[in-house]
Design an enzyme around this catalytic site. Structure first.
Site, PDB file in Angstrom:
ATOM      1  N   SER A   6       0.817  -1.211   0.043  1.00 34.32           N
ATOM      2  CA  SER A   6       0.088  -0.098   0.092  1.00 34.32           C
ATOM      3  C   SER A   6       0.923   1.317  -0.045  1.00 34.32           C
ATOM      4  O   SER A   6       1.538   1.703   0.901  1.00 34.32           O
ATOM      5  CB  SER A   6      -0.978  -0.174   1.117  1.00 34.32           C
ATOM      6  OG  SER A   6      -1.373   1.327   1.331  1.00 34.32           O
ATOM      7  N   HIS A  31      -1.161  -1.376  -4.412  1.00 34.01           N
ATOM      8  CA  HIS A  31      -2.315  -1.027  -3.722  1.00 34.01           C
ATOM      9  C   HIS A  31      -2.388   0.650  -3.347  1.00 34.01           C
ATOM     10  O   HIS A  31      -1.772   1.026  -2.898  1.00 34.01           O
ATOM     11  CB  HIS A  31      -2.657  -1.604  -2.362  1.00 34.01           C
ATOM     12  CG  HIS A  31      -3.819  -1.519  -1.489  1.00 34.01           C
ATOM     13  ND1 HIS A  31      -4.882  -2.276  -1.787  1.00 34.01           N
ATOM     14  CD2 HIS A  31      -4.265  -0.793  -0.731  1.00 34.01           C
ATOM     15  CE1 HIS A  31      -5.796  -2.039  -1.347  1.00 34.01           C
ATOM     16  NE2 HIS A  31      -5.548  -1.049  -0.565  1.00 34.01           N
ATOM     17  N   ASP A  33      -4.534   3.847  -1.889  1.00 37.16           N
ATOM     18  CA  ASP A  33      -5.739   3.843  -1.248  1.00 37.16           C
ATOM     19  C   ASP A  33      -6.018   5.359  -1.474  1.00 37.16           C
ATOM     20  O   ASP A  33      -5.739   6.553  -0.898  1.00 37.16           O
ATOM     21  CB  ASP A  33      -5.359   3.983   0.486  1.00 37.16           C
ATOM     22  CG  ASP A  33      -5.038   2.309   0.843  1.00 37.16           C
ATOM     23  OD1 ASP A  33      -6.063   1.540   0.387  1.00 37.16           O
ATOM     24  OD2 ASP A  33      -3.959   2.131   1.202  1.00 37.16           O
ATOM     25  N   MET A  35      -8.909   8.329  -0.736  1.00 36.99           N
ATOM     26  CA  MET A  35      -9.798   8.447   0.667  1.00 36.99           C
ATOM     27  C   MET A  35     -10.280  10.157   0.508  1.00 36.99           C
ATOM     28  O   MET A  35      -9.344  10.865   0.120  1.00 36.99           O
ATOM     29  CB  MET A  35      -9.263   8.391   1.989  1.00 36.99           C
ATOM     30  CG  MET A  35      -8.684   7.064   2.402  1.00 36.99           C
ATOM     31  SD  MET A  35      -7.944   6.973   3.860  1.00 36.99           S
ATOM     32  CE  MET A  35      -6.842   5.443   3.767  1.00 36.99           C
ATOM     33  N   HIS A  64      -8.172   1.167  -4.295  1.00 38.52           N
ATOM     34  CA  HIS A  64      -9.184   0.839  -2.907  1.00 38.52           C
ATOM     35  C   HIS A  64      -9.950   2.240  -3.014  1.00 38.52           C
ATOM     36  O   HIS A  64      -9.243   3.092  -2.495  1.00 38.52           O
ATOM     37  CB  HIS A  64      -8.419   0.303  -1.793  1.00 38.52           C
ATOM     38  CG  HIS A  64      -9.188   0.228  -0.658  1.00 38.52           C
ATOM     39  ND1 HIS A  64      -8.515   0.051   0.480  1.00 38.52           N
ATOM     40  CD2 HIS A  64     -10.564  -0.006  -0.561  1.00 38.52           C
ATOM     41  CE1 HIS A  64      -9.423  -0.335   1.476  1.00 38.52           C
ATOM     42  NE2 HIS A  64     -10.795   0.093   0.638  1.00 38.52           N
ATOM     43  N   MET A  66     -12.070   4.403  -1.056  1.00 42.71           N
ATOM     44  CA  MET A  66     -12.723   4.846   0.256  1.00 42.71           C
ATOM     45  C   MET A  66     -13.345   6.034   0.070  1.00 42.71           C
ATOM     46  O   MET A  66     -13.091   7.262   0.692  1.00 42.71           O
ATOM     47  CB  MET A  66     -11.805   4.703   1.205  1.00 42.71           C
ATOM     48  CG  MET A  66     -11.117   3.160   1.880  1.00 42.71           C
ATOM     49  SD  MET A  66      -9.979   3.208   2.771  1.00 42.71           S
ATOM     50  CE  MET A  66      -8.646   3.299   1.406  1.00 42.71           C
ATOM     51  N   MET A 135     -11.559  -5.677   5.073  1.00 43.84           N
ATOM     52  CA  MET A 135     -10.745  -4.956   5.918  1.00 43.84           C
ATOM     53  C   MET A 135     -10.464  -5.446   7.069  1.00 43.84           C
ATOM     54  O   MET A 135     -11.404  -5.969   7.868  1.00 43.84           O
ATOM     55  CB  MET A 135     -11.386  -3.533   6.032  1.00 43.84           C
ATOM     56  CG  MET A 135     -11.713  -2.495   4.665  1.00 43.84           C
ATOM     57  SD  MET A 135     -10.312  -2.045   3.947  1.00 43.84           S
ATOM     58  CE  MET A 135      -9.683  -1.224   5.337  1.00 43.84           C
ATOM     59  N   ASP A 174      -6.758  -6.601   3.923  1.00 46.78           N
ATOM     60  CA  ASP A 174      -6.226  -5.092   4.204  1.00 46.78           C
ATOM     61  C   ASP A 174      -6.282  -4.614   5.545  1.00 46.78           C
ATOM     62  O   ASP A 174      -7.016  -4.321   5.924  1.00 46.78           O
ATOM     63  CB  ASP A 174      -6.765  -4.215   3.038  1.00 46.78           C
ATOM     64  CG  ASP A 174      -6.315  -2.773   2.873  1.00 46.78           C
ATOM     65  OD1 ASP A 174      -5.226  -2.452   3.539  1.00 46.78           O
ATOM     66  OD2 ASP A 174      -6.929  -1.763   2.232  1.00 46.78           O
TER      67      ASP A 174
HETATM   68  C1  DX5 Z   1      -6.526   1.384   5.369  1.00 50.45           C
HETATM   69  C2  DX5 Z   1      -6.008   1.351   4.117  1.00 50.45           C
HETATM   70  C3  DX5 Z   1      -4.805   0.169   3.958  1.00 50.45           C
HETATM   71  C4  DX5 Z   1      -3.570   0.686   4.828  1.00 50.45           C
HETATM   72  C5  DX5 Z   1      -2.748  -0.347   4.995  1.00 50.45           C
HETATM   73  O1  DX5 Z   1      -7.616   2.364   5.378  1.00 50.45           O
HETATM   74  O2  DX5 Z   1      -6.978   0.811   3.530  1.00 50.45           O
HETATM   75  O3  DX5 Z   1      -4.559   0.008   2.687  1.00 50.45           O
HETATM   76  O4  DX5 Z   1      -2.942   1.844   4.332  1.00 50.45           O
HETATM   77  O5  DX5 Z   1      -1.767  -0.361   5.744  1.00 50.45           O
HETATM   78  P1  DX5 Z   1      -1.167  -1.073   7.033  1.00 50.45           P
HETATM   79  O6  DX5 Z   1      -0.729  -2.350   6.252  1.00 50.45           O
HETATM   80  O7  DX5 Z   1      -0.086  -0.219   7.603  1.00 50.45           O
HETATM   81  O8  DX5 Z   1      -2.235  -1.284   8.071  1.00 50.45           O
HETATM   82 ZN    ZN Z   2      -6.469  -0.239   1.267  1.00 50.45          ZN
END
Ligand code: DX5
Ligand code: ZN
Length: 237
Positions: A6, A31, A33, A35, A64, A66, A135, A174
């Site tokens: 990620s 990956h 993220d 948000m 991903h 969010m 998750m 994840d």
């Molecule tokens: C959380 C994200 C994850 C996160 C993973 O909201 O979706 O992908 O960045 O990071 P670690 O492995 O540090 O929990």
């Molecule tokens: Zn993620």
């Protein structure tokens, strides 16, 4: 098993160097993220940043989302170079339509599920998705503690997928994933592991990847994992 690091936990100011280090280490997935500060309590990056990364990388971009009402942004992320879009079941009231739109754009599609959300929907949606994301932390930040209840959820997810005749659908986990829990996750049914803080910062990346792979070896390899390994998406150069 596939490891999808990620990027959130990488040195974002030096993203291009991170991408080459990942590729040099034999990593195949990334990956990302996304948000929006509404669905998740953090704001990260969007299509322009993704496009910039795409110009430097041929990794499989596992995106991903969010964000609320993700259907508004499918085309933007596709054009920016996403290979797979994963939408949250909690964020989209017409998720089946959204999944079909993602596929029509030539990308793989997935559904993500928060730790507190039931997965009974798999009975009705198993054939509409290419991947399920469970998750194992609440969305928002890297570096949170892994929630062990995901082991039961994983076993339940695999059973529901099998029952629905969709045993080939890979499951991704994840949040808080590290070499210490990778083996138990693989045994419980995970095919793709996301790792942020337990991956970045542990150089060399090749050795870190091997630590995850050794820990998560299942024999014989699951068919669903093999399916994910064969994917090439619309963002590939
Ligand atoms: C959380 C994200 C994850 C996160 C993973 O909201 O979706 O992908 O960045 O990071 P670690 O492995 O540090 O929990
Ligand atoms: Zn993620």
């Amino acid at each position: 098993m596939i490891l999808s690091p990620s990027l959130l936990a990488a040195d974002l100011a030096d993203s291009a160097a991170e991408l080459s280090a990942l590729e040099g280490a034999g990593i195949q997935w990334l990956h990302l993220d996304i948000m929006d500060g509404v669905f998740a309590p953090n704001i990260t990056f969007g299509p322009p940043f993704l496009r910039a990364l795409r110009s430097r990388s041929s990794l499989f971009f596992d995106v991903h989302l969010m964000i609320g009402e993700p259907a508004r942004y499918l085309e933007d992320f596709c054009k920016a170079g996403a290979d797979m879009l994963v939408v949250h079941i909690e964020a989209d009231i017409h998720v089946r339509r959204t999944l079909a739109e993602i596929r029509a754009l030539g990308m793989k599609c997935g559904v993500a599920v928060n730790p507190g959300t039931d997965i009974g929907f798999l009975r009705w949606l198993a054939h509409d998705l290419d991947m399920l994301l469970l998750m194992s932390v609440n969305p928002g930040f890297s570096g949170q503690s892994f929630l062990p209840e995901v082991y039961d959820k994983l076993r339940f997810a695999r059973a529901l997928l099998e029952e629905a005749g969709a045993g080939d659908v890979p499951v991704q986990v994840d949040g808080g994933v590290c070499p210490e829990n990778a083996g138990a996750l693989a045994n419980a049914g995970a095919d793709i592991l996301v790792s942020g803080s337990a991956f970045f910062g542990h150089r060399p990346y090749g050795a870190r990847l091997s630590a995850f792979m050794r820990a998560a070896e299942v024999s014989p390899p699951r068919r669903a994992g093999e399916v994910a390994r064969s994917w090439r998406g619309c963002g590939q150069m």
